[in-house]
Design an enzyme around this catalytic site. Structure first.
Site, PDB file in Angstrom:
ATOM      1  N   ASP A 126       4.737   0.558   0.664  1.00 45.59           N
ATOM      2  CA  ASP A 126       4.512   0.235  -0.727  1.00 45.59           C
ATOM      3  C   ASP A 126       5.413  -0.968  -1.053  1.00 45.59           C
ATOM      4  O   ASP A 126       6.125  -1.215  -0.234  1.00 45.59           O
ATOM      5  CB  ASP A 126       4.933   1.449  -1.733  1.00 45.59           C
ATOM      6  CG  ASP A 126       4.765   1.060  -2.964  1.00 45.59           C
ATOM      7  OD1 ASP A 126       3.661   0.483  -3.521  1.00 45.59           O
ATOM      8  OD2 ASP A 126       5.537   1.554  -3.799  1.00 45.59           O
ATOM      9  N   ASP A 172       6.478  -2.461  -4.744  1.00 41.42           N
ATOM     10  CA  ASP A 172       7.159  -2.296  -5.839  1.00 41.42           C
ATOM     11  C   ASP A 172       8.184  -1.180  -5.758  1.00 41.42           C
ATOM     12  O   ASP A 172       7.386   0.214  -5.601  1.00 41.42           O
ATOM     13  CB  ASP A 172       6.457  -2.142  -7.129  1.00 41.42           C
ATOM     14  CG  ASP A 172       5.901  -3.543  -7.544  1.00 41.42           C
ATOM     15  OD1 ASP A 172       6.323  -4.428  -7.981  1.00 41.42           O
ATOM     16  OD2 ASP A 172       4.651  -3.752  -6.991  1.00 41.42           O
ATOM     17  N   ASP A 214       7.679   5.218  -3.112  1.00 39.01           N
ATOM     18  CA  ASP A 214       8.826   5.551  -4.139  1.00 39.01           C
ATOM     19  C   ASP A 214       8.173   6.404  -5.372  1.00 39.01           C
ATOM     20  O   ASP A 214       8.642   6.542  -6.264  1.00 39.01           O
ATOM     21  CB  ASP A 214       9.558   4.279  -4.592  1.00 39.01           C
ATOM     22  CG  ASP A 214       8.671   3.479  -5.700  1.00 39.01           C
ATOM     23  OD1 ASP A 214       7.708   3.061  -5.203  1.00 39.01           O
ATOM     24  OD2 ASP A 214       9.158   2.984  -6.804  1.00 39.01           O
TER      25      ASP A 214
END
Length: 524
Positions: free
Chosen positions: A286, A288, A469
């Site tokens: 991922d 961000d 996250d």
């Protein structure tokens, strides 16, 4: 009816193709908030009526009245059912009736306001054992759906970061749009089974409400499980439950429910390398919150030079793909490394070296709907300070990180209203963001699986590893766990996750990737 032994529940359930779950009382503990909202509504309203006729006041009983007249039913049907028990008969009115209108719909809308206020004040509690059980059956290959009479269901799932646990959701908004009868009628359970492409007799249902158990039984589910949260075991059986349990922990094989903290990936690096063995890793990341820290505005999330150098070094030794909710072109520009694979818009748009290209074949059909929803959101939120509506090609993200706490519910309500008016879209959550995406069975997990197959990496010689996250990354964690891969959660992993390891922050991600690159360099 002979009941299976409790020690055999897990084996019995894995013989089914899918599981369908109620929300309130099964996955989340929001029944208490609903009950309190109903009590405040009816006690206040009946007190008003008592000023005209004292015989009309009989205080709301949180146990008996909620269980008998309200639990599991659509909101307006609950209003009608309870009032008739007190010999009060009101006109139905219209769903658009204001909360002060003395109609069934008006009172139902007043209850909704009370519940939303309680939700904002108290938050939502989940049953950890339920989350663990749902994750376990998904890992075993079963499909899952959620059914709820509540129009708040998708919002609540997003709040508790549990949207990824369900392949389909049927809530009060869907029921109203499709003309489905509420519980105890079987409509929403049958519709959930159809969305999973599973005959009801090949699925099990789990409910805590009498009306819900009856609905699942009428729908013809192969196994109906009642959860006894209100000391009503015999009533659940009488309404159609095949078995009754106190908690979903009883459905788990011994020793599975207790979830130890995730091992830290850097501290467990040698063990992870042993698990990798001779296989070559394929790394999916991922952006961000994983490669860059979360920032107030998306355009400020810049990749630092050390992380970029680490990614470039790793990409010389194995496949590296960035799988982001950002537009593909945007994340490719931010990372700026040519020989990486970029999957944007949660995997709807993919490009890579050697002419790799994929755009979901149906996604373009949703562009006019996304355009319309974007315009409506911008208009409705134009005067909310701090809100940011970010249009991506195949999604709309409404960021509220900079919105004052007093205005967050207004943002949430605007997003819920827009998605309710556009059934072609679905709402997902994230860190301080509400996102609208096409109502398609596609996510980061499916995109990663597509990439593994397209790149001929779906064999025993490769171990896929995904680092993320956020809630949207859980789909990838689940997909890789089912294929023998690894998920690494970045951040505080105190909540339920399908990842196998954790890393504290983006700096730990850089160090982990650097050690992995060093290991591959040493093996070459």
């Amino acid at each position: 009816m002979q009941q299976p032994e409790r020690s055999r529940y897990g084996v019995t359930l894995l013989s089914y193709e899918a599981g369908v779950f109620d929300l309130d009382g099964v996955v989340t503990n929001t029944a208490r908030g609903h009950c309190l909202a109903w009590q405040r509504l009816f006690d206040t309203y009946l007190s008003t009526l008592a000023e005209r006729d004292s015989a009309l006041f009989q205080a709301f009983d949180p146990d008996e009245d909620y269980r008998r007249y309200l639990d599991g039913k659509p909101r307006y049907e609950g209003v009608r059912s309870f009032l008739e028990s007190r010999h009060v008969y009101l006109p139905f009115g219209k769903p658009q009736d204001p909360p002060d209108q003395e109609t069934i719909c008006g009172l139902g809308n007043r209850k909704q306001r009370l519940f939303e206020k309680l939700l904002a004040e108290q938050g939502v509690e989940v049953f950890a054992s339920s989350i663990a059980f749902i994750e376990s059956i998904r890992t075993a290959g079963l499909k899952t759906a959620l059914v709820s009479s509540s129009k708040n269901a998708r919002d609540i799932l997003a709040r508790v970061e549990a949207s990824h646990l369900f392949d389909a959701v049927v809530d009060g908004i869907d029921a109203e749009r499709l003309g489905l009868h509420g519980k105890p009628q079987p409509d929403i359970f049958r519709h959930a089974a159809s969305l999973l492409a599973t005959p009801p007799d090949q699925a099990f249902a789990i409910e805590d409400a009498l009306s819900g158990v009856e609905a699942a039984s009428r729908a013809g589910f192969g196994l109906v499980i009642g959860v006894d949260r209100a000391q009503q075991r015999e009533d659940l059986l009488a309404h159609g439950a095949h078995i009754v349990i106190d908690d979903l922990a009883e459905l788990m094989p011994p020793g599975v429910v207790q979830q130890d903290p995730l091992p830290e990936a850097l501290g467990s690096f040698d063990r992870l390398v042993e698990r990798l063995g001779r296989r070559l890793p394929a790394i999916f990341l991922d952006y961000d919150g994983t490669l860059t820290p979360i920032v107030d505005r998306p355009e400020l999330a810049m990749l630092d030079a050390a992380m970029r150098a680490t990614l470039a070094r790793l990409a010389q030794r194995c496949t590296v793909a960035i799988v982001s909710g950002r537009d593909r072109a945007n994340v490719a520009e931010l990372v700026g490394i040519d020989n990486l694979i970029y999957a944007g818009s949660h995997g709807f748009d993919i490009t890579g070296p050697d002419g790799l290209h994929m755009q979901h074949e149906c996604a373009a059909e949703f562009l006019p709907t996304l355009d319309s929803a974007e315009n409506e959101l911008r208009a409705r939120l134009a005067d909310v300070p701090g809100v940011l509506v970010e249009r991506k090609r195949f999604a709309i993200a409404t960021h509220y990180r900079l919105v004052a706490e007093r205005d967050v519910d207004r943002v949430r309500a605007a997003v819920a209203s827009v998605v309710g008016e556009h059934p072609q879209l679905r709402q997902t959550g994230g860190k301080k963001v509400f996102e609208l995406r096409p109502q398609l069975s596609w996510d980061k997990g499916k995109a990663v699986v597509w990439l593994l197959e397209a790149l001929d990496l779906a064999d025993d010689a490769v171990m896929p590893i995904y680092l993320g996250d956020d809630e949207t990354d859980e789909d990838a964690f689940v997909a890789l766990r089912e294929r023998g891969g690894l998920g690494v959660f970045v951040g505080d992993a105190s909540h339920a996750t399908a990842a196998s390891y954790r890393l504290d922050n983006t700096d730990a991600v850089r160090r982990f990737l650097g050690r992995l690159a060093g290991r591959l360099e040493g093996a070459s």
